[in-house]
Design an enzyme around this catalytic site. Structure first.
Site, mmCIF file in Angstrom:
data_model
loop_
_atom_site.group_PDB
_atom_site.id
_atom_site.type_symbol
_atom_site.label_atom_id
_atom_site.label_comp_id
_atom_site.label_asym_id
_atom_site.label_seq_id
_atom_site.Cartn_x
_atom_site.Cartn_y
_atom_site.Cartn_z
ATOM 1 N N HIS A 53 -14.083 -3.883 8.352
ATOM 2 C CA HIS A 53 -13.435 -3.480 7.104
ATOM 3 C C HIS A 53 -13.580 -4.532 6.014
ATOM 4 O O HIS A 53 -12.789 -4.582 5.085
ATOM 5 C CB HIS A 53 -11.949 -3.154 7.329
ATOM 6 C CG HIS A 53 -11.727 -2.148 8.413
ATOM 7 N ND1 HIS A 53 -12.210 -0.859 8.340
ATOM 8 C CD2 HIS A 53 -11.099 -2.235 9.612
ATOM 9 C CE1 HIS A 53 -11.877 -0.214 9.436
ATOM 10 N NE2 HIS A 53 -11.214 -1.013 10.225
ATOM 11 N N LYS A 60 0.807 -1.215 0.000
ATOM 12 C CA LYS A 60 0.000 0.000 0.000
ATOM 13 C C LYS A 60 0.852 1.282 0.000
ATOM 14 O O LYS A 60 0.448 2.297 -0.566
ATOM 15 C CB LYS A 60 -0.942 0.002 1.209
ATOM 16 C CG LYS A 60 -2.053 -1.043 1.130
ATOM 17 C CD LYS A 60 -3.017 -0.881 2.299
ATOM 18 C CE LYS A 60 -3.745 -2.151 2.645
ATOM 19 N NZ LYS A 60 -4.775 -2.558 1.689
ATOM 20 N N ARG A 89 -6.803 -8.133 -9.534
ATOM 21 C CA ARG A 89 -7.469 -9.426 -9.790
ATOM 22 C C ARG A 89 -8.944 -9.175 -10.028
ATOM 23 O O ARG A 89 -9.406 -8.050 -9.964
ATOM 24 C CB ARG A 89 -7.329 -10.297 -8.534
ATOM 25 C CG ARG A 89 -7.856 -9.537 -7.302
ATOM 26 C CD ARG A 89 -7.973 -10.420 -6.085
ATOM 27 N NE ARG A 89 -8.027 -9.656 -4.857
ATOM 28 C CZ ARG A 89 -9.135 -9.238 -4.264
ATOM 29 N NH1 ARG A 89 -10.306 -9.480 -4.801
ATOM 30 N NH2 ARG A 89 -9.089 -8.560 -3.131
ATOM 31 N N GLU A 140 -2.978 6.935 7.976
ATOM 32 C CA GLU A 140 -3.861 7.744 7.135
ATOM 33 C C GLU A 140 -4.810 8.547 7.993
ATOM 34 O O GLU A 140 -5.193 8.117 9.081
ATOM 35 C CB GLU A 140 -4.711 6.830 6.227
ATOM 36 C CG GLU A 140 -3.998 6.355 5.003
ATOM 37 C CD GLU A 140 -4.866 5.479 4.107
ATOM 38 O OE1 GLU A 140 -6.053 5.256 4.412
ATOM 39 O OE2 GLU A 140 -4.313 5.011 3.106
HETATM 40 P P1 ADP Z 1 -12.898 -8.097 -2.768
HETATM 41 O O1 ADP Z 1 -12.025 -6.909 -2.488
HETATM 42 O O2 ADP Z 1 -12.689 -8.749 -4.088
HETATM 43 O O3 ADP Z 1 -14.305 -7.895 -2.408
HETATM 44 P P2 ADP Z 1 -12.360 -9.196 -0.252
HETATM 45 O O4 ADP Z 1 -11.021 -8.735 0.175
HETATM 46 O O5 ADP Z 1 -13.568 -8.597 0.358
HETATM 47 O O6 ADP Z 1 -12.378 -9.163 -1.835
HETATM 48 O O7 ADP Z 1 -12.508 -10.737 -0.068
HETATM 49 C C1 ADP Z 1 -11.756 -11.618 -0.882
HETATM 50 C C2 ADP Z 1 -10.972 -12.456 0.046
HETATM 51 O O8 ADP Z 1 -11.701 -13.657 0.323
HETATM 52 C C3 ADP Z 1 -9.720 -12.929 -0.541
HETATM 53 O O9 ADP Z 1 -8.763 -11.947 -0.611
HETATM 54 C C4 ADP Z 1 -9.429 -14.054 0.450
HETATM 55 O O10 ADP Z 1 -8.951 -13.580 1.659
HETATM 56 C C5 ADP Z 1 -10.794 -14.672 0.666
HETATM 57 N N1 ADP Z 1 -10.983 -15.837 -0.201
HETATM 58 C C6 ADP Z 1 -10.029 -16.510 -0.833
HETATM 59 N N2 ADP Z 1 -10.506 -17.502 -1.530
HETATM 60 C C7 ADP Z 1 -11.809 -17.513 -1.359
HETATM 61 C C8 ADP Z 1 -12.857 -18.329 -1.866
HETATM 62 N N3 ADP Z 1 -12.640 -19.338 -2.718
HETATM 63 N N4 ADP Z 1 -14.112 -18.049 -1.504
HETATM 64 C C9 ADP Z 1 -14.350 -17.003 -0.698
HETATM 65 N N5 ADP Z 1 -13.379 -16.207 -0.200
HETATM 66 C C10 ADP Z 1 -12.125 -16.451 -0.514
HETATM 67 P P1 ADP Z 2 -7.742 -4.060 2.579
HETATM 68 O O1 ADP Z 2 -6.487 -4.343 1.826
HETATM 69 O O2 ADP Z 2 -7.798 -4.784 3.864
HETATM 70 O O3 ADP Z 2 -8.961 -4.206 1.709
HETATM 71 P P2 ADP Z 2 -8.190 -1.178 2.392
HETATM 72 O O4 ADP Z 2 -7.115 -0.157 2.397
HETATM 73 O O5 ADP Z 2 -8.872 -1.437 1.099
HETATM 74 O O6 ADP Z 2 -7.614 -2.517 3.003
HETATM 75 O O7 ADP Z 2 -9.274 -0.744 3.469
HETATM 76 C C1 ADP Z 2 -10.308 -1.603 3.880
HETATM 77 C C2 ADP Z 2 -11.499 -0.797 4.386
HETATM 78 O O8 ADP Z 2 -11.125 0.055 5.494
HETATM 79 C C3 ADP Z 2 -12.083 0.160 3.384
HETATM 80 O O9 ADP Z 2 -13.018 -0.475 2.541
HETATM 81 C C4 ADP Z 2 -12.716 1.220 4.260
HETATM 82 O O10 ADP Z 2 -13.978 0.811 4.719
HETATM 83 C C5 ADP Z 2 -11.798 1.283 5.439
HETATM 84 N N1 ADP Z 2 -10.817 2.386 5.267
HETATM 85 C C6 ADP Z 2 -9.624 2.288 4.677
HETATM 86 N N2 ADP Z 2 -8.951 3.461 4.681
HETATM 87 C C7 ADP Z 2 -9.761 4.343 5.318
HETATM 88 C C8 ADP Z 2 -9.635 5.729 5.673
HETATM 89 N N3 ADP Z 2 -8.528 6.422 5.402
HETATM 90 N N4 ADP Z 2 -10.675 6.323 6.311
HETATM 91 C C9 ADP Z 2 -11.791 5.605 6.621
HETATM 92 N N5 ADP Z 2 -11.942 4.310 6.338
HETATM 93 C C10 ADP Z 2 -10.957 3.672 5.687
#
Ligand code: ADP
Ligand code: ADP
Ligand code: MG
Length: 652
Positions: free
Chosen positions: A235, A116, A297, A200
């Site tokens: 989150h 990140k 992805r 952040e």
């Molecule tokens: P997205 O950002 O695509 O919504 P999320 O981070 O919310 O994805 O959730 C996807 C995560 O689910 C993957 O990064 C992993 O941690 C988990 N995962 C991996 N394989 C599977 C699977 N076959 N079915 C459901 N969840 C999975």
């Molecule tokens: P991950 O890799 O676990 O998906 P993200 O950086 O996408 O991490 O953040 C996951 C979630 O956390 C976001 O969808 C949002 O709801 C919350 N979040 C992330 N950054 C912030 C921020 N700066 N302020 C408020 N909420 C945040």
């Protein structure tokens, strides 16, 4: 175009990829771990390759095994799905080295967006707005604490290697910073082997809005509109929709341009998602959104984009990986109506959303136009503790947002999941929540409304318990009728010890309802038996399914498990047979989930026994410690044989 694909994943996404691959005429090759030998994705594909033991770290995450499987099956390409190795640049490289196409971006783009802090630095250079904060190399706690103070509270500490909401801490005041930092670093180290963090500004009233982008290898890049994923827990996304409520065409174009610029800066090819955090205070605005991260992805929630565009994103992935050009220009990208997706999980909202594993005794989805169900399991399959317990994704499409939400809520109400507990009722309440419907929500919505969403312990559903008792009674009567000649001893169900009371006979029956001791009253009316628990009559709007010794009752999306209670064992207390775990039938031990000396809680899975292709999960009847394990994996056991012994915890 390719002629074959190895799908390096499992569950619903493997099934979903196989569907498009087959339509395109590709030979589909599944991979499976020991636990997945008979999984739906294996049944669905043309061929399957074993890749080792059940834990993902020994199968779905082992690059060498996947490459060997792809070579053995002579696959043209590998589709990684999401999760597992989908964002692993080394895996993409290993595919290239083996002469197999990787359906995803080039390894360099994955690396550019993988961490990140580096991604944010790259975005700043490309002129994409990033969340204000510190994402440099300095990691001394004192320094980070000063940075947090300068940024101004509340702040969010994030693991640079983070994903899935892990290694993240919101800090509201300076006094809490040091403890939160230590916690985030510890969690990041354990989850990602990298303890580095960034800090952040925590955006107030945050809305998670992401853009689906696509780029080809000929220098073209477009976006396929946004998705709003603001309904989250810890989150993590719970409900996603497209388009985002309150999004104007102009702002969509602005965010889309930022997302495409992000993709271009990373040298991106294929499908990707650029995630933004937006300040929802007073509506979305052009100067109120910032880059958070890019997922290199296919996204879990891609079906809502498919619903509003009518496109097949997996088909696009294959075509682009095969070197074709993007089939559309930006101005031709459709946007029809509104789509909402809910993630149906085997989990218990009343117990902190704890995963709830076990055999899916019943699984049914309604067949409705405008509803798409993506699942990786069928009735009779097992939700194992090895992988993500997602059962399915339900996606509704409508002309309007209200219509899509109505269709989804209705479909969730008609969804039947029996065996493991599910979040169906919770999701349905969420779809009906007025503030959410009004568009007045942000990422804190679920946490603020846990009570109203009934995501906390609820008292026993007496009407459901009574419905369960009624079913037990019916089953017992059927059994007696079937064995009337067999000279069976009189059953307590036969009201033999009932008494006469103004023409009706009443019988009290001890039952166990969701582990709680209760008593069902059975009134033998001339019209038939009337069953009640605590004066509440049996529900008529419930579904009861018998399995083994128990009846599972599903009512309003909530499951109540009802069985006969052995009063003799009650009287003897829990020191009696409660700790002795026996095989319910003759079969083979498929798995043992506990070790000798391990503490277990009532309901915890202990082992799986398979007989006649049916799996039976043994769970702990009491809280205690495993004092003996009498069997080994793969051993054959006879009915009633000792499997293990649990010594009860001493009540103080
Ligand atoms: P997205 O950002 O695509 O919504 P999320 O981070 O919310 O994805 O959730 C996807 C995560 O689910 C993957 O990064 C992993 O941690 C988990 N995962 C991996 N394989 C599977 C699977 N076959 N079915 C459901 N969840 C999975
Ligand atoms: P991950 O890799 O676990 O998906 P993200 O950086 O996408 O991490 O953040 C996951 C979630 O956390 C976001 O969808 C949002 O709801 C919350 N979040 C992330 N950054 C912030 C921020 N700066 N302020 C408020 N909420 C945040
Ligand atoms: Mg994210």
């Amino acid at each position: 175009m390719f002629t074959s694909v190895l799908i390096a994943n499992r569950g619903e996404i493997a099934c979903r990829i196989a569907r498009t691959a087959k339509r395109l005429g590709l030979r589909t090759i599944a991979v499976y771990s020991a636990a997945d030998a008979n999984a739906l994705h294996v049944r669905l594909c043309d061929e399957a390759q074993p890749i080792g033991p059940s834990p993902a770290a020994e199968s779905y995450l082992v690059i060498d095994k996947l490459i060997a499987a792809a070579k053995a099956a002579r696959a043209d390409c590998v589709h990684p799905g999401y999760g597992f190795l989908s964002e692993n640049a080394a895996f993409a490289e290993a595919c290239a080295d083996a002469g197999i196409a990787f359906v995803g971006p080039p390894p360099s783009a994955m690396r550019a967006m993988g961490l990140k802090d580096r991604a944010k630095a790259l975005m700043e250079k490309a002129g994409v707005p990033v969340v204000p904060g510190y994402h440099g190399d300095m990691q001394e706690p004192k320094f980070l604490s000063r940075k947090a103070y300068e940024i101004g509270y509340p702040v969010l500490i994030k693991a640079v290697a983070g994903g899935g909401g892990k290694g993240m801490r919101r800090v509201d005041k300076h006094a809490d910073f040091d403890t939160a930092l230590a916690g985030a670093m510890r969690e990041a180290k354990a989850a990602f082997g990298d303890e580095r963090v960034l800090i952040e500004k925590y955006v107030t009233a945050p809305r998670h809005i992401e853009m689906q982008i696509f780029a080809d290898s000929h220098g073209n890049a477009i976006h396929l509109n946004e998705r709003d994923c603001s309904l989250q827990r810890r989150h993590q996304k719970v409900i996603e929709e497209a388009p985002a409520p309150g999004m104007s065409a102009q702002l969509r174009a602005t965010m889309g341009q930022a997302a495409v610029a992000a993709a271009k800066a990373a040298g991106y090819v294929g499908a990707g998602t650029v995630e933004f955090i937006a300040d929802g205070t007073g509506g979305l605005k052009a100067d109120g959104f910032w880059f958070m991260e890019m997922n290199t992805r296919l996204q879990v929630e891609h079906p809502v984009t498919e619903a509003i565009t009518g496109l097949d994103l997996v088909e696009w992935q294959f075509r682009i990986a095969a070197g074709e050009k993007l089939p559309l220009t930006q101005d031709k990208v459709p946007l029809h109506g509104h789509a909402v997706e809910a993630r149906l999980y085997a989990e218990d909202p009343e117990r902190g959303f704890l995963p709830s594993t076990g055999k899916l005794i019943a699984l049914h989805f309604p067949h409705v136009k405008a509803l798409r169900v993506d699942t990786g399991v069928e009735q009779g399959d097992e939700v194992t503790p090895f992988y993500d317990p997602m059962i399915a994704k339900l996606i509704a499409h409508g002309t309007t947002r209200v219509q899509a939400l109505d269709t989804l809520a209705d479909a969730l109400d008609k969804t039947i999941v029996i065996g493991p507990r599910s979040n169906a009722g919770f999701l349905s309440r969420l779809c009906r929540a007025q503030e959410f419907r009004d568009g007045a929500f942000d990422t804190g919505f679920i946490d603020r409304n846990l009570g109203a969403l009934k995501a906390e312990p609820q008292s026993l559903d007496h009407a459901a318990a009574a419905a369960g008792a009624r079913e037990l009674l019916a089953l017992e009567r059927a059994r007696i009728a079937a064995s009337r000649d067999a000279d069976e001893p009189a059953s307590p169900w036969d009201a033999g010890d009932g008494f006469q009371l103004s023409g009706t006979r009443q019988l009290s029956l001890p039952i166990l309802a969701d582990g709680e001791k209760a008593t069902a009253q059975i009134l033998h009316e001339p019209s038939g038996p009337v069953v009640a628990v605590d004066g509440v009559p049996a529900a008529v709007d419930a579904i009861a399914v018998a399995a083994g010794e128990a009846v599972y009752v599903l009512r309003h999306g909530r499951q109540t498990k009802v069985s006969l209670r052995d009063t003799a064992a009650d009287a003897a207390g829990d020191h009696g047979g409660g700790g002795l775990v026996r095989a319910p039938m003759h079969g083979k031990v498929l798995g043992i989930f506990v070790e000798k000396g391990q503490a277990v809680t009532r309901g915890q899975r202990l082992a799986i026994i398979e007989a006649m292709k049916m799996e039976h999960t043994l769970t702990a009847a009491i809280d205690g410690t495993v004092s003996e394990i009498a069997v080994t994996v793969d051993a054959q056991v006879g009915e009633g044989a000792k499997v293990m012994v649990i010594t009860p915890s001493v009540q103080k």
